[in-house]
Motif scaffolding. Sequence first.
Motif, PDB file in Angstrom:
ATOM      1  N   GLY A 337       0.786  -1.223   0.000  1.00  0.00           N
ATOM      2  CA  GLY A 337       0.000   0.000   0.000  1.00  0.00           C
ATOM      3  C   GLY A 337       0.815   1.268   0.000  1.00  0.00           C
ATOM      4  N   ARG A 338       2.070   1.188  -0.397  1.00  0.00           N
ATOM      5  CA  ARG A 338       2.933   2.364  -0.419  1.00  0.00           C
ATOM      6  C   ARG A 338       3.632   2.468  -1.775  1.00  0.00           C
ATOM      7  N   LEU A 339       3.883   3.695  -2.193  1.00  0.00           N
ATOM      8  CA  LEU A 339       4.683   3.956  -3.389  1.00  0.00           C
ATOM      9  C   LEU A 339       6.132   4.132  -2.957  1.00  0.00           C
ATOM     10  N   VAL A 340       7.032   3.372  -3.593  1.00  0.00           N
ATOM     11  CA  VAL A 340       8.444   3.395  -3.224  1.00  0.00           C
ATOM     12  C   VAL A 340       9.264   3.889  -4.414  1.00  0.00           C
ATOM     13  N   ILE A 373       4.984  16.160   3.870  1.00  0.00           N
ATOM     14  CA  ILE A 373       3.647  16.524   3.408  1.00  0.00           C
ATOM     15  C   ILE A 373       2.869  15.283   2.980  1.00  0.00           C
ATOM     16  N   LEU A 374       3.567  14.312   2.398  1.00  0.00           N
ATOM     17  CA  LEU A 374       2.928  13.080   1.926  1.00  0.00           C
ATOM     18  C   LEU A 374       2.786  12.028   3.026  1.00  0.00           C
ATOM     19  N   THR A 397      -2.579   6.197  -0.364  1.00  0.00           N
ATOM     20  CA  THR A 397      -3.837   6.881  -0.023  1.00  0.00           C
ATOM     21  C   THR A 397      -3.591   8.237   0.617  1.00  0.00           C
ATOM     22  N   CYS A 398      -2.387   8.778   0.463  1.00  0.00           N
ATOM     23  CA  CYS A 398      -2.036  10.031   1.122  1.00  0.00           C
ATOM     24  C   CYS A 398      -2.904  11.162   0.641  1.00  0.00           C
ATOM     25  N   THR A 399      -3.385  11.989   1.613  1.00  0.00           N
ATOM     26  CA  THR A 399      -4.118  13.227   1.276  1.00  0.00           C
ATOM     27  C   THR A 399      -3.355  14.454   1.686  1.00  0.00           C
TER      28      THR A 399
END
Length: 401
Positions: A337-340, A373-374, A397-399
């Motif tokens: 669930g994370r962008l690397v 921020i992310l 899913t970061c806002t």
Amino acid sequence: MGKENVRIEDHHIFDNLPIYRFRVLFWVVLVWVATIVLQFLEEIIYAQAIFFTIFMLLYLTLHIYSKVFKHRYTWLYFFLQCSIIFVSAFIMPHGSPAVLLGLLPILIAQSIHIFNHSLKVIFIVILLYLPYSYAISINYGIQELPFFIPILFFIMAIAVFYSILYVRQANAWRRMQYYLYELQLANQKIKELTIASERKRIARDLHDTLAQGLAGLIMKLEAIDIHLQNKNNERAKEIVQESMYQARTALKEAREAIDDLRADSIDEVDFVHEVEKEIIKFTDATSIEVNRSFETLPPLSSLIKQHCIYMIGECLMNIAKHAQAANVSISIWTEKGRLVVLIQDDGIGFNTNKIGKQVGHYGLIGVAERVRILNGEVDIKSEKGKGTRILVSTPLTCTGK
């Protein structure tokens, strides 16, 4: 509205509700009329009526300025008001029930407001009850006490009930003022934080547009100078054309940053395509081929795309300016669930303890701010002569924050 002003308003909370004063004024006028009527039905005494009127005006005056006695000379205030009431009762003997039954409950209710203490209020009630009984005994006879005492307590009960409701209203008013003050403080804090955040955002955007664009142009101009010295005019002309294109692109991005339009246009951007454009700019400026490994990515929010593109561009710019690397690689994938994003080079490396401590070197500070921020994480590892490795991981899913 400052804190001291709020406290001052709290002290005079009962005086700031005009409806309370109008009710008291109306009630005192009603008592005056009832007293005059009862007295004149039995005996007409004009001189005593004039004195009684003066005493009622004095009673109202003291009541209006009761706030002066709220914290000092409180007992003197009650003594004066009590004296006025009982002297009036003896001046107008046949109208004394109206005076006593009409004004004593007001004094009891006011004691609740001023003292806010049960024992003191009970003490006031006892003190008033004794002269009340004495005045009724003198004017009407002791045999009438069983009739007048219940009336007094009935009226006092009504006055106390009304007074309690009024105190609750005043407390609600005071709480409202306090919450309004706290809201104003919070609003001021939000403004300050917004200004500070906006300053940082502007600094990042200027760095990512103007600073990076100018740095790229300088490297191209240096390359042009070298080609001209080597009589390679054709290649120099090609780089001039590339520089003109890059200058226009930098100007366009700067205008977008100033007009705050980037967030609106980034939604339609293909993330991998934009990363490829950053890699092409890097390769054109350094002639270093970049090894890339991109997995199929899910749809990304505009916030993630915007910040990650700039972070990758910043890292490549730092490699071009400082690393003296021969090999560079970029890998992008998703995991749990994370962008690397992983960026590596085999350059000269640097001391990571000096990040943020050198004047004019703000690139990695901007990277750290964008990661924050992310709601992501960044891991920077570098050793002298062994290259640099930057690993960025952010929730898909970061806002933002």
